[in-house]
Enzyme design. Structure first.
Site, PDB file in Angstrom:
ATOM      1  N   ARG A 187       0.860  -1.193   0.000  1.00  0.00           N
ATOM      2  CA  ARG A 187       0.000   0.000   0.000  1.00  0.00           C
ATOM      3  C   ARG A 187       0.887   1.230   0.000  1.00  0.00           C
ATOM      4  NH1 ARG A 187      -2.588   3.184   4.151  1.00  0.00           N
ATOM      5  NH2 ARG A 187      -4.618   3.946   3.476  1.00  0.00           N
ATOM      6  N   SER A 196     -12.487  -2.985   0.628  1.00  0.00           N
ATOM      7  CA  SER A 196     -12.691  -2.456   1.979  1.00  0.00           C
ATOM      8  C   SER A 196     -14.173  -2.257   2.219  1.00  0.00           C
ATOM      9  CB  SER A 196     -12.011  -1.092   2.126  1.00  0.00           C
ATOM     10  OG  SER A 196     -10.647  -1.188   1.823  1.00  0.00           O
ATOM     11  N   LYS A 222      -4.212   5.486   9.309  1.00  0.00           N
ATOM     12  CA  LYS A 222      -5.042   5.970   8.188  1.00  0.00           C
ATOM     13  C   LYS A 222      -5.872   7.122   8.731  1.00  0.00           C
ATOM     14  CE  LYS A 222      -7.958   4.038   4.511  1.00  0.00           C
ATOM     15  NZ  LYS A 222      -9.245   4.745   4.502  1.00  0.00           N
TER      16      LYS A 222
HETATM   17  N1  TZP Z   1      -7.697   0.722   6.489  1.00  0.00           N
HETATM   18  C1  TZP Z   1      -8.515   0.848   7.536  1.00  0.00           C
HETATM   19  S1  TZP Z   1      -7.655   1.162   8.956  1.00  0.00           S
HETATM   20  C2  TZP Z   1      -6.165   1.103   8.137  1.00  0.00           C
HETATM   21  C3  TZP Z   1      -6.381   0.861   6.796  1.00  0.00           C
HETATM   22  C4  TZP Z   1      -5.344   0.756   5.764  1.00  0.00           C
HETATM   23  C5  TZP Z   1      -4.857   1.329   8.793  1.00  0.00           C
HETATM   24  C6  TZP Z   1      -4.536   0.270   9.781  1.00  0.00           C
HETATM   25  O1  TZP Z   1      -3.272   0.527  10.336  1.00  0.00           O
HETATM   26  P1  TZP Z   1      -2.831  -0.027  11.752  1.00  0.00           P
HETATM   27  O2  TZP Z   1      -1.462   0.552  11.949  1.00  0.00           O
HETATM   28  O3  TZP Z   1      -2.797  -1.518  11.658  1.00  0.00           O
HETATM   29  O4  TZP Z   1      -3.823   0.491  12.748  1.00  0.00           O
END
Ligand code: TZP
Ligand code: MG
Length: 230
Positions: A44, A113, A142
């Protein structure tokens, strides 16, 4: 070639930003994480310049292939098509699933998603091979996450998927998941007869970990703990 099979138990989503990756080498982290037990990898990189992203994607694919772990590319369907990896992951603001399918073909994995039941069912109808459900917990990784679902919110989406006839579509949950809450998420999202999510998707719990192999091993162990209690 047939569509690759995937195990979604511990699904690593990468992040190349300095806040999470620091000055570490992403390919090294991914290799260590796979050695520790990561079962699926998503590259990503929302902002990277095209040729750099293609180069990193190729380097990551060389590693994942060695271990027979699928590599999916977030959003950038053209990159997945160019490097011929195992699939893509499509967000709510990205290209549609049907359009992505036309580009990468029937024999690739398309994940999507979903933050609520409607998004989940729409994605299943459009042919998603698995869903990433989130955000389950708050995360600083995010910035634009909309709803914090909690395990109960994840469970309600699984129940709705079952009711709509999509109980067999694999799911992972994402957002703030770490070794400390993995078993809880699995247990508390458990919704018979489908049971819980199939696994957890994490960014910082592995990418920012001092020891990515150990972090991955711990996460895999906690998924097993959560499943036993299912
Ligand atoms: N999509 C929803 S939350 C997220 C993504 C890409 C980020 C999750 O990151 P982390 O560090 O595992 O909380
Ligand atoms: Mg996206």
């Amino acid at each position: 070639m047939a569509k690759p099979t995937a195990n979604y138990a511990v699904y690593l989503v990468t992040d190349s930003t300095p806040a999470i990756l620091g000055n570490k080498d992403l390919t090294e982290i991914v290799e260590k994480a796979i050695q520790g037990g990561v079962t699926c990898v998503q590259y990503r990189d929302k902002d990277g310049e095209q040729s750099a992203v293609v180069a990193t994607a190729k380097a990551l694919h060389a590693i994942t292939k060695k271990y027979n772990v699928p590599l999916l590319i977030n959003d950038r369907v053209d990159v997945a098509a160019e490097i011929d990896c195992e699939g893509v992951h499509i967000g709510q603001d990205d290209m549609g699933i049907e359009e992505a399918r036309k580009i990468i073909g029937e024999n690739k994995i398309i994940g999507a998603s979903a933050g609520n039941a409607e998004e989940a069912i729409t994605a299943c109808k459009a042919g998603a091979d698995y869903l990433g459900i989130g955000a389950v917990y708050a995360t600083s990784t995010k910035k634009d996450t909309k709803t914090i679902l909690g395990p109960a919110g994840v469970k309600s989406i699984l129940v709705a998927m079952d009711a709509a006839g999509y109980g067999a579509v694999p799911t992972v949950c994402i957002g703030g998941v770490n070794t400390g809450n993995t078993a809880t998420v699995l247990r508390q999202s458990s919704a018979a007869p489908r049971k819980s999510v199939d696994g957890v998707a994490v960014v910082s719990a592995i990418i920012a970990a001092e020891d990515p192999a150990a972090a991955s091993r711990d996460l895999l162990g906690q998924v097993a703990v959560g499943k036993i209690a299912d």
